[in-house]
Design a protein around this motif. Structure first.
Motif, PDB file in Angstrom:
ATOM      1  N   LEU A 228       0.930  -1.217   0.082  1.00 32.43           N
ATOM      2  CA  LEU A 228      -0.104   0.078  -0.043  1.00 32.43           C
ATOM      3  C   LEU A 228       0.946   1.090   0.075  1.00 32.43           C
ATOM      4  CD1 LEU A 228      -2.821   1.305   0.235  1.00 32.43           C
ATOM      5  CD2 LEU A 228      -2.622   1.174   2.724  1.00 32.43           C
ATOM      6  N   PHE A 229       1.730   1.197   0.616  1.00 32.89           N
ATOM      7  CA  PHE A 229       2.910   2.335   0.824  1.00 32.89           C
ATOM      8  C   PHE A 229       3.227   2.696  -0.583  1.00 32.89           C
ATOM      9  CE2 PHE A 229       6.748   4.230   1.379  1.00 32.89           C
ATOM     10  CZ  PHE A 229       6.922   5.459   2.535  1.00 32.89           C
ATOM     11  N   THR A 230       3.776   1.568  -1.026  1.00 34.60           N
ATOM     12  CA  THR A 230       4.683   1.954  -2.257  1.00 34.60           C
ATOM     13  C   THR A 230       3.758   2.401  -3.364  1.00 34.60           C
ATOM     14  OG1 THR A 230       4.575  -0.580  -2.596  1.00 34.60           O
ATOM     15  CG2 THR A 230       6.665   0.454  -1.571  1.00 34.60           C
ATOM     16  N   GLU A 231       2.486   1.977  -3.463  1.00 35.41           N
ATOM     17  CA  GLU A 231       1.469   2.353  -4.340  1.00 35.41           C
ATOM     18  C   GLU A 231       0.997   3.586  -4.108  1.00 35.41           C
ATOM     19  OE1 GLU A 231       0.155   0.805  -7.032  1.00 35.41           O
ATOM     20  OE2 GLU A 231       1.724  -0.613  -6.916  1.00 35.41           O
ATOM     21  N   ASP A 232       0.834   4.062  -2.924  1.00 32.75           N
ATOM     22  CA  ASP A 232       0.752   5.332  -2.659  1.00 32.75           C
ATOM     23  C   ASP A 232       1.592   6.509  -2.685  1.00 32.75           C
ATOM     24  OD1 ASP A 232      -1.851   6.770  -2.385  1.00 32.75           O
ATOM     25  OD2 ASP A 232      -1.905   6.735  -0.230  1.00 32.75           O
ATOM     26  N   VAL A 233       2.882   6.146  -2.535  1.00 34.77           N
ATOM     27  CA  VAL A 233       3.916   6.850  -2.665  1.00 34.77           C
ATOM     28  C   VAL A 233       4.055   8.133  -1.808  1.00 34.77           C
ATOM     29  CG1 VAL A 233       5.879   7.984  -4.261  1.00 34.77           C
ATOM     30  CG2 VAL A 233       4.125   6.151  -5.334  1.00 34.77           C
ATOM     31  N   PRO A 234       3.987   8.037  -0.480  1.00 30.85           N
ATOM     32  CA  PRO A 234       4.017   9.357   0.595  1.00 30.85           C
ATOM     33  C   PRO A 234       5.536   9.663   0.529  1.00 30.85           C
ATOM     34  CG  PRO A 234       3.786   7.306   1.766  1.00 30.85           C
ATOM     35  CD  PRO A 234       3.768   6.871   0.250  1.00 30.85           C
ATOM     36  N   TYR A 235       6.419   9.021   0.123  1.00 33.39           N
ATOM     37  CA  TYR A 235       7.831   9.311   0.368  1.00 33.39           C
ATOM     38  C   TYR A 235       8.467   8.884  -1.312  1.00 33.39           C
ATOM     39  CZ  TYR A 235       8.578   9.400   5.355  1.00 33.39           C
ATOM     40  OH  TYR A 235       8.584   9.771   6.597  1.00 33.39           O
ATOM     41  N   ILE A 236       9.625   9.453  -1.582  1.00 33.98           N
ATOM     42  CA  ILE A 236      10.390   9.035  -2.703  1.00 33.98           C
ATOM     43  C   ILE A 236      11.427   8.235  -1.936  1.00 33.98           C
ATOM     44  CG2 ILE A 236      11.793   9.537  -4.542  1.00 33.98           C
ATOM     45  CD1 ILE A 236      10.112  11.964  -5.074  1.00 33.98           C
ATOM     46  N   LEU A 237      11.470   6.813  -1.912  1.00 38.09           N
ATOM     47  CA  LEU A 237      12.434   6.162  -1.115  1.00 38.09           C
ATOM     48  C   LEU A 237      13.748   6.390  -2.183  1.00 38.09           C
ATOM     49  CD1 LEU A 237      10.266   3.205  -0.335  1.00 38.09           C
ATOM     50  CD2 LEU A 237      10.855   4.971   1.289  1.00 38.09           C
ATOM     51  N   LEU A 238      14.749   6.606  -1.270  1.00 36.13           N
ATOM     52  CA  LEU A 238      16.169   6.498  -2.088  1.00 36.13           C
ATOM     53  C   LEU A 238      17.054   5.444  -1.951  1.00 36.13           C
ATOM     54  CD1 LEU A 238      16.953  10.492  -1.109  1.00 36.13           C
ATOM     55  CD2 LEU A 238      16.253   9.317  -3.540  1.00 36.13           C
ATOM     56  N   ASP A 239      17.824   5.364  -0.883  1.00 35.49           N
ATOM     57  CA  ASP A 239      18.711   4.199  -0.652  1.00 35.49           C
ATOM     58  C   ASP A 239      18.557   3.300   0.766  1.00 35.49           C
ATOM     59  OD1 ASP A 239      20.943   5.590   1.498  1.00 35.49           O
ATOM     60  OD2 ASP A 239      19.996   6.940   0.351  1.00 35.49           O
ATOM     61  N   GLN A 240      19.099   2.192   0.675  1.00 35.30           N
ATOM     62  CA  GLN A 240      19.240   1.365   1.812  1.00 35.30           C
ATOM     63  C   GLN A 240      20.592   1.017   1.697  1.00 35.30           C
ATOM     64  OE1 GLN A 240      16.462  -2.048   2.385  1.00 35.30           O
ATOM     65  NE2 GLN A 240      15.405  -0.412   3.519  1.00 35.30           N
ATOM     66  N   SER A 241      21.343   0.669   3.055  1.00 36.21           N
ATOM     67  CA  SER A 241      22.779   0.768   3.017  1.00 36.21           C
ATOM     68  C   SER A 241      23.347  -0.167   4.124  1.00 36.21           C
ATOM     69  CB  SER A 241      23.253   2.232   3.110  1.00 36.21           C
ATOM     70  OG  SER A 241      22.758   2.590   4.505  1.00 36.21           O
ATOM     71  N   LYS A 242      24.613  -0.198   3.955  1.00 38.50           N
ATOM     72  CA  LYS A 242      25.452  -0.588   5.266  1.00 38.50           C
ATOM     73  C   LYS A 242      25.827   0.817   5.923  1.00 38.50           C
ATOM     74  CE  LYS A 242      27.229  -5.165   4.118  1.00 38.50           C
ATOM     75  NZ  LYS A 242      28.479  -5.882   3.898  1.00 38.50           N
ATOM     76  N   GLU A 243      26.096   0.576   7.148  1.00 37.75           N
ATOM     77  CA  GLU A 243      26.755   1.645   7.923  1.00 37.75           C
ATOM     78  C   GLU A 243      28.037   1.465   8.485  1.00 37.75           C
ATOM     79  OE1 GLU A 243      25.141   3.601  12.016  1.00 37.75           O
ATOM     80  OE2 GLU A 243      23.716   3.756  10.301  1.00 37.75           O
ATOM     81  N   MET A 244      28.991   2.336   8.389  1.00 41.10           N
ATOM     82  CA  MET A 244      30.413   2.191   8.781  1.00 41.10           C
ATOM     83  C   MET A 244      30.666   3.168   9.993  1.00 41.10           C
ATOM     84  SD  MET A 244      33.640   1.940   6.492  1.00 41.10           S
ATOM     85  CE  MET A 244      33.851   3.879   5.986  1.00 41.10           C
ATOM     86  N   TRP A 245      31.280   2.474  10.742  1.00 44.25           N
ATOM     87  CA  TRP A 245      32.071   3.303  11.891  1.00 44.25           C
ATOM     88  C   TRP A 245      33.452   3.119  11.847  1.00 44.25           C
ATOM     89  CZ3 TRP A 245      29.629   6.776  15.537  1.00 44.25           C
ATOM     90  CH2 TRP A 245      28.164   6.713  15.432  1.00 44.25           C
ATOM     91  N   ALA A 246      34.033   4.209  12.057  1.00 45.47           N
ATOM     92  CA  ALA A 246      35.463   4.169  12.176  1.00 45.47           C
ATOM     93  C   ALA A 246      35.854   4.364  13.609  1.00 45.47           C
ATOM     94  CB  ALA A 246      36.245   5.484  11.446  1.00 45.47           C
ATOM     95  N   VAL A 247      36.666   3.421  14.195  1.00 47.05           N
ATOM     96  CA  VAL A 247      37.300   3.260  15.553  1.00 47.05           C
ATOM     97  C   VAL A 247      38.548   3.411  15.677  1.00 47.05           C
ATOM     98  CG1 VAL A 247      36.683   2.137  17.608  1.00 47.05           C
ATOM     99  CG2 VAL A 247      34.784   2.003  16.014  1.00 47.05           C
ATOM    100  N   SER A 248      39.018   4.251  16.312  1.00 51.86           N
ATOM    101  CA  SER A 248      40.406   4.372  16.663  1.00 51.86           C
ATOM    102  C   SER A 248      41.107   3.052  17.287  1.00 51.86           C
ATOM    103  CB  SER A 248      40.747   5.454  17.542  1.00 51.86           C
ATOM    104  OG  SER A 248      42.232   5.381  17.816  1.00 51.86           O
ATOM    105  N   SER A 249      42.157   2.485  16.994  1.00 53.49           N
ATOM    106  CA  SER A 249      42.758   1.455  17.718  1.00 53.49           C
ATOM    107  C   SER A 249      43.135   1.488  19.051  1.00 53.49           C
ATOM    108  CB  SER A 249      44.019   0.775  16.987  1.00 53.49           C
ATOM    109  OG  SER A 249      44.957   1.990  16.931  1.00 53.49           O
ATOM    110  N   ARG A 250      43.157   2.778  19.453  1.00 54.68           N
ATOM    111  CA  ARG A 250      43.241   2.971  20.900  1.00 54.68           C
ATOM    112  C   ARG A 250      41.743   2.573  21.908  1.00 54.68           C
ATOM    113  NH1 ARG A 250      43.491   8.081  24.039  1.00 54.68           N
ATOM    114  NH2 ARG A 250      41.562   9.569  23.362  1.00 54.68           N
ATOM    115  N   VAL A 251      40.844   2.608  21.127  1.00 57.44           N
ATOM    116  CA  VAL A 251      39.510   2.055  21.964  1.00 57.44           C
ATOM    117  C   VAL A 251      39.144   0.724  21.862  1.00 57.44           C
ATOM    118  CG1 VAL A 251      37.194   2.963  21.736  1.00 57.44           C
ATOM    119  CG2 VAL A 251      38.586   4.727  21.133  1.00 57.44           C
ATOM    120  N   LYS A 252      38.935   0.244  23.013  1.00 60.46           N
ATOM    121  CA  LYS A 252      38.474  -1.072  23.046  1.00 60.46           C
ATOM    122  C   LYS A 252      37.226  -1.398  23.724  1.00 60.46           C
ATOM    123  CE  LYS A 252      42.592  -2.448  21.689  1.00 60.46           C
ATOM    124  NZ  LYS A 252      42.649  -3.047  19.940  1.00 60.46           N
ATOM    125  N   GLY A 253      36.591  -2.152  23.436  1.00 60.67           N
ATOM    126  CA  GLY A 253      35.141  -2.434  23.977  1.00 60.67           C
ATOM    127  C   GLY A 253      34.016  -2.175  23.155  1.00 60.67           C
TER     128      GLY A 253
END
Length: 570
Positions: A521-546
């Motif tokens: 129903l959502f995609t037929e009614d188009v209340p949004y123009i959907l753009l992207d789905q993704s992977k998230e990336m976090w950069a973590v310094s090697s001095r941080v553990k845990g």
């Protein structure tokens, strides 16, 4: 969609739905497995620059655009949620699979009819002002959500409580569905079954009643304390410099034991500065857009680890369905057919993102791609616009009733994502006769115009989603009120019916079926123009553990156990 938040993301906000800018968010996808996680290990962890090694008792974490609504029942952006999750804690949290786990609550019981939730809370939890957290504080927090003047985005967490309407619309002095049994026991009774209630409604940070107290109808007093948050979490809020940073110190009376890192700074970064700040050792952790170039630059630093995982989120362009030209579903379909979403995503992420066809993350059990896909088709877009009465003139643009088809697009500054999206949207839509007028502004200003004022035609953001796929946290009629998440006012009777039915059943297979119908129903009614789905990336310094991040685990969940170390050469 609300599980629940960030989206992201909590009710603690782990369990909340949050909105965010797309400029620094990761992406993953085309040609890659969106459901796979990956860790890219630093090759020379000991290469830390002096800037980092000399900062022995302070961790610096990048964030983007806080609104400054540092309150667990008001904050709507993912950046505001980082602040509230450091300072406050809710009854419930979740594990790495997204299963509900106790936090302030030591144990809980659910009645046979699935309408009453009874929580026994841990003794000895103290707010940073020295007061012990008790059931009265939980009662206060949830009663505040029921207040007739409450204008934040979390009212859906309490609308099904017995006595909500009498308190919110009438003269009742209390909410009958909230019952303090003793100092360490509290129950919540609903008027009907709500399947995601446990994981979705009981993660909001608990406020200290004596500190935040106000009389019914004067909930605005909470806003006076946005920049003075006080809770029972692992860190104490110290200062906030808008546009620069928020500073914290560890809570010496934290009930789980003091955090191992004395000081924490949330530092405002952006797409242009984030990698440079990480490589210079000025920032220890930050979310970075996933692309081959960014990965290579971070590898070059030698000391930065990268954690990639399927994002529980999606990017989109929101449409104001109260706008005359956008009320017509043919126009909305023309807009999505007329936009080369795949071309944009491939150019921006070079193999690290997919077109989003369904407004639920691929990590969710409710995900389905059995929906209309809307591949790029300018010819079909032109046909739909003609059928809708928008006719081209000699200048190449379309007109109806003497009005030119212009669309004002509100978006935010400082984003490579936006910088690449703007020319593609303008060019693609000009080709089908639509004049696009981008209006760039600070992200906080955009949030105000979209959610608090609903003064827009089109905007773009991303949703950091809840664990439970319930979409009513965005698309209910209540959320269409000022301050709510349904700023585009998509109020479809069939949508409301399907969402309500899915909330009333605890059978996951039945819920999945209902959500499958809702997605179609959502995609037929188009209340949004959907753009992207993704992977998230976090950069973590090697001095941080845990710190080990994943779709349902954020750094705020692990920060009390994280520590700073001196990496050694392999």
């Amino acid at each position: 969609m609300k599980r629940k938040v960030v989206a992201f993301l909590s009710l603690a906000m782990s369990m909340t739905l949050l909105f965010s800018a797309c400029g620094k968010s990761g992406a993953g996808g085309a040609g890659k497995d969106l459901k796979a996680s990956e860790v890219i290990v630093a090759v020379n962890p000991e290469k830390l620059p002096p800037t980092a090694t000399n900062r022995k008792d302070t961790i610096v974490i990048g964030f983007t655009a806080p609104e400054g609504k540092f309150n667990p029942i008001y904050g709507g952006t993912i950046d505001d949620s980082y602040v509230t999750e450091l300072v406050f804690e809710g009854l419930m949290s979740n594990d790495v699979q997204g299963n509900p786990t106790g936090l302030v609550a030591k144990k809980w019981e659910i009645s046979e009819d699935n309408k009453t939730y009874t929580f026994i809370i841990n003794k000895g939890i103290k707010f940073s002002n020295g007061e012990e957290l008790k059931a009265k504080d939980i009662e206060f927090t949830y009663t505040a959500l029921c207040d007739p003047k409450y204008d934040g985005p979390r009212a859906d967490a309490v609308e099904k409580l017995a006595g909500y309407k009498e308190y919110n619309k009438g003269d009742a002095k209390t909410v009958t569905g909230i019952k303090v049994i003793d100092d360490y026991t509290i129950s919540f009774t609903l008027t009907e079954v709500k399947a995601p209630a446990l994981s979705g409604d009981f993660g909001y940070g608990i406020m200290c009643k004596s500190y935040y107290t106000f009389e019914k109808g004067n909930v605005a007093k909470l806003k006076e304390l946005f920049l003075k948050p006080m809770g029972s979490g692992p860190y104490l809020f110290k200062t906030y410099k808008a546009g620069q940073e928020a500073d914290f110190e560890k809570n010496p009376t934290y009930w789980k034991g003091e955090a191992k890192i004395n000081k924490l700074i949330l530092k405002v970064t952006n797409a242009q500065t984030a990698i440079q700040s990480l490589s210079a050792g000025e920032v220890d952790i930050d979310r970075i857009g996933t692309s081959p170039e960014n990965i290579q630059m971070l590898k070059t630093s030698g000391f930065v680890n990268m954690q990639l995982y399927p994002a529980n989120s999606y990017g989109y362009m929101g449409l104001n369905l109260k706008d005359e030209k956008l009320k017509d579903v043919k126009v909305r379909k023309a807009l999505i057919y007329g936009l080369n979403r795949k071309g944009f995503i491939d150019a921006k992420y070079k193999g690290y993102a997919e077109v989003c066809n369904s407004p639920v993350s691929q990590v969710s059990w409710a995900y389905s791609d059995d929906v209309t896909k809307y591949a790029y088709d300018p010819a079909k877009a032109n046909t739909l616009l003609e059928e809708a009465g928008w006719l081209k003139k000699d200048d190449g643009f379309r007109y109806k009733d003497g009005k030119k088809f212009e669309i004002h697009w509100m978006t935010y500054k400082g984003s490579k994502y936006v910088d690449m999206l703007i020319p593609i949207v303008k060019e693609n839509w000009k080709a089908i006769g639509i004049d696009v007028i981008p209006e760039l502004m600070e992200f906080n200003t955009l949030c105000t115009k979209v959610y608090d004022e609903q003064k827009f035609e089109m905007f773009n953001m991303s949703w950091s989603l809840s664990i439970d796929p319930d979409p009513s946290g965005i698309f209910s009629a209540k959320q269409a009120e000022l301050g709510g998440f349904n700023a585009g006012n998509w109020i479809n009777p069939e949508s409301l019916k399907l969402m309500t039915a899915a909330l009333k059943t605890t059978d996951t297979n039945e819920r999945k079926k209902l959500y499958g119908e809702w997605l179609k129903l959502f995609t037929e009614d188009v209340p949004y123009i959907l753009l992207d789905q993704s992977k998230e990336m976090w950069a973590v310094s090697s001095r941080v553990k845990g710190i080990s991040l994943s779709p349902y685990i954020r750094f705020t969940y692990q920060i009390a156990e994280a520590e700073l170390v001196v990496p050694k050469a392999k």
